[in-house]
Design a protein around this motif. Sequence first.
Motif, short mmCIF file in Angstrom:
data_model
loop_
_atom_site.label_atom_id
_atom_site.label_comp_id
_atom_site.label_asym_id
_atom_site.label_seq_id
_atom_site.Cartn_x
_atom_site.Cartn_y
_atom_site.Cartn_z
N HIS A 167 5.92 -8.13 -10.78
CA HIS A 167 5.61 -7.14 -10.01
C HIS A 167 5.78 -7.53 -8.51
CE1 HIS A 167 3.67 -5.92 -13.66
NE2 HIS A 167 4.05 -4.95 -13.30
N LEU A 168 7.06 -7.45 -8.27
CA LEU A 168 7.64 -7.55 -6.82
C LEU A 168 8.36 -6.34 -6.15
CD1 LEU A 168 9.72 -11.06 -6.98
CD2 LEU A 168 7.70 -10.79 -5.79
N PRO A 169 8.11 -6.42 -4.81
CA PRO A 169 9.08 -5.51 -4.25
C PRO A 169 10.39 -5.81 -4.42
CG PRO A 169 7.20 -6.10 -2.72
CD PRO A 169 7.19 -6.94 -3.97
N LEU A 170 11.15 -4.67 -4.68
CA LEU A 170 12.73 -4.88 -4.94
C LEU A 170 13.44 -5.76 -3.98
CD1 LEU A 170 14.62 -4.19 -7.37
CD2 LEU A 170 15.77 -2.57 -5.39
N LYS A 171 13.04 -5.50 -2.64
CA LYS A 171 13.89 -6.36 -1.56
C LYS A 171 13.36 -7.93 -1.64
CE LYS A 171 10.67 -5.36 2.19
NZ LYS A 171 10.08 -6.48 1.87
N TYR A 265 14.74 -8.42 -12.78
CA TYR A 265 13.45 -7.66 -12.12
C TYR A 265 12.98 -6.55 -12.96
CZ TYR A 265 17.62 -4.37 -10.94
OH TYR A 265 18.52 -3.49 -10.93
N HIS A 266 11.84 -6.34 -12.73
CA HIS A 266 11.22 -5.20 -13.38
C HIS A 266 11.82 -4.09 -14.04
CE1 HIS A 266 8.15 -1.93 -13.98
NE2 HIS A 266 7.26 -3.11 -14.36
N LYS B 171 20.03 -6.75 -2.60
CA LYS B 171 19.09 -7.14 -1.52
C LYS B 171 19.28 -6.21 -0.54
CE LYS B 171 21.66 -11.25 0.44
NZ LYS B 171 22.27 -10.32 1.39
N SER B 174 17.22 -1.90 0.30
CA SER B 174 16.01 -1.62 1.11
C SER B 174 16.52 -1.01 2.40
CB SER B 174 15.05 -2.58 1.03
OG SER B 174 14.05 -2.49 2.00
N LEU B 208 11.88 2.92 -5.30
CA LEU B 208 12.79 1.85 -5.38
C LEU B 208 12.00 0.88 -6.14
CD1 LEU B 208 15.35 0.50 -4.01
CD2 LEU B 208 13.60 -0.15 -2.07
N ASN B 209 11.01 0.79 -6.16
CA ASN B 209 9.90 -0.48 -6.41
C ASN B 209 9.53 -0.25 -7.90
OD1 ASN B 209 10.24 -2.45 -3.92
ND2 ASN B 209 9.21 -0.72 -3.18
N PRO B 210 8.94 -1.30 -8.57
CA PRO B 210 8.32 -1.23 -10.11
C PRO B 210 7.15 -0.38 -9.63
CG PRO B 210 8.69 -3.55 -9.26
CD PRO B 210 9.06 -2.90 -8.05
N LEU B 218 3.14 -2.74 -4.24
CA LEU B 218 4.56 -3.41 -4.42
C LEU B 218 5.65 -3.14 -3.76
CD1 LEU B 218 4.18 -2.85 -8.54
CD2 LEU B 218 3.56 -4.89 -6.99
N GLY B 219 5.42 -2.97 -2.41
CA GLY B 219 6.67 -2.40 -1.56
C GLY B 219 6.15 -1.04 -0.82
N GLU B 221 8.76 1.10 0.69
CA GLU B 221 9.75 2.06 0.85
C GLU B 221 9.44 3.30 0.41
OE1 GLU B 221 10.16 -1.11 -0.38
OE2 GLU B 221 11.59 -1.98 0.72
#
Lengths: 330, 330
Positions: A167-171, A265-266, B171, B174, B208-210, B218-219, B221
């Motif tokens: 569970h991480l931000p994609l960036k 990634y997730h 990477k 974002s 964008l994110n999980p 978790l982000g 964006e």
Amino acid sequence: MPRALPFLALTLGDPAGLGPWVAAAAARHPGVRRRARPVLVGDAVFLRQRLFRTALFHPLKKIEDYSATPGVVNVLNVPAPLGSLVLGRPQAAGGAAAVSALRAAASLAARRQVAAVVTAPVSKESLKMAGSPHPGHTELLAALTGARRVEMLMAAGPLRGLLLTRHLPLKDVSRRLSAKEIVAGVRLTDAFLRKKTAKPPRWVLCGLNPHAGDNGLLGHEEKRVVRPAAEALRRAGVRLEGPLPADNAWARHAAGDFDAVACLYHDQGMIPLKTLYPKAVVNVTVGLPWVRTSPGHGTAYDLAKDNYLRADPSATVAACLLALDLAEGK
Amino acid sequence: MPRALPFLALTLGDPAGLGPWVAAAAARHPGVRRRARPVLVGDAVFLRQRLFRTALFHPLKKIEDYSATPGVVNVLNVPAPLGSLVLGRPQAAGGAAAVSALRAAASLAARRQVAAVVTAPVSKESLKMAGSPHPGHTELLAALTGARRVEMLMAAGPLRGLLLTRHLPLKDVSRRLSAKEIVAGVRLTDAFLRKKTAKPPRWVLCGLNPHAGDNGLLGHEEKRVVRPAAEALRRAGVRLEGPLPADNAWARHAAGDFDAVACLYHDQGMIPLKTLYPKAVVNVTVGLPWVRTSPGHGTAYDLAKDNYLRADPSATVAACLLALDLAEGK
């Protein structure tokens, strides 16, 4: 006298979400009851108030008091202050109840009183509001059991996707990747899968970037991190291809070329699993001293208030059946 | 006298890859020939040397000299210096040949001599080695036609995935996202899809994110970029849900809830499409003055040298059929 069926613990998760409903539905499911004596773990008063139309709940102080009466759902009572719980949104009381239930279930599992633990969903938000230092069930279980390393393996039908970051931000994924972590995660899960299969599992490792980086034109993580990890894994005896472009890796896994996909990634794992098996994704924690699975979906707060009877408990049933397979060494 | 079938141009792409083979196979495909007069565009001498076992190639100086003889494959000859081409790897000669063929096909399309253009794959590496300032066919076509904006819409069976960013390292996604670009990309594609359907298409926009960011845990964006874009699109009359978690969005698209998924990065669209339709993903360029499609796979250099006859031209056939549908306003 036939051998008694194993006990299976099902925690209610966040009671403000769909957890109590899907756990209770799975505990009543004939396919589950054929193979286990399911016991819900959570607040029995709340369950009776909330779901009295769906089953007869039998509260237990200890698991030996299990009632085998047809139609009865057994509940190991873990009282929680849920009097002012508001359905359908994250709150501290919901997160705290999920943590208490999980602790009780973990304690049963540690004492081998249950064959496995299935956990209904909790939200990261309610856990945080309850003051938990752990962002999710997986991390909380690692802390409770003292596991040195845990991995999140997602299963659906014959498909297996290991999520090497969670569970991480994609960036942030790129800078969190390391060859060491990839190697450790795949090796732990490879050992876990080998317990169940005669042959070593066939792995494929995904690249991070489009076209797995296209030889460096679309990112350098493949060359710097992912390929060295793949080579180290092969040297360590893991049967692994890759890094391959993620779309190619998943298409070939779905076609039967591999037993498991190692995902960086997730969503690299969750998108294909949910698309192919929308109602049957199961989360398996690798690295614990006992078996834990959960349905691969969230609390579904949007359905929890009024529409819970329309929600589908299939993923929780699948989580129970897979947990029993794993506990039996299948 | 029956109305003559439309001409359909198929460029050979990078001749060091699978392009010539899949294009020639599609040009011989009965389903394609029933609806069009396919014309390969590329070096006829190379084609004859390389694929003489698979068809009789009839070189044309101009398209009107088309031969309708059964078994014959027509080639609009675009000579290229391929005498020292090495099969199975990127090189300047391959990239340059792909560019010449594309220019010739674009010129036919601009003069309405062909109903549509289908392009066989080129690699980003060979284009770069050939000195092309454009990283792929899509960008090259935008430059050739003077299109102000083009979008990459991926199609497979009933599924549609719009890639709002394309060939970028993960990477960098974002920081390259902007509400303005998302809005412009979806609106252009929405107008494109509306030409073919009575009702406005039902869109879903991915986060964008999980878990689409799990409310910011978790982000950010989703809150800062994706949700504002979704709201602007709805205000502009686009029928759109979201942002939803990408796994949920795709599962619901596959179940028929939406007509198209707007994806924020390459693999967010490509993973589910390739997993569900490994042999039928088609790339459609939106925003050109004429129809262009291509198979949604690469040059497959690994197969090009020795194993090309084992390769599957299905995606190129699908690209031809979809191009004809689009040209006929279907």
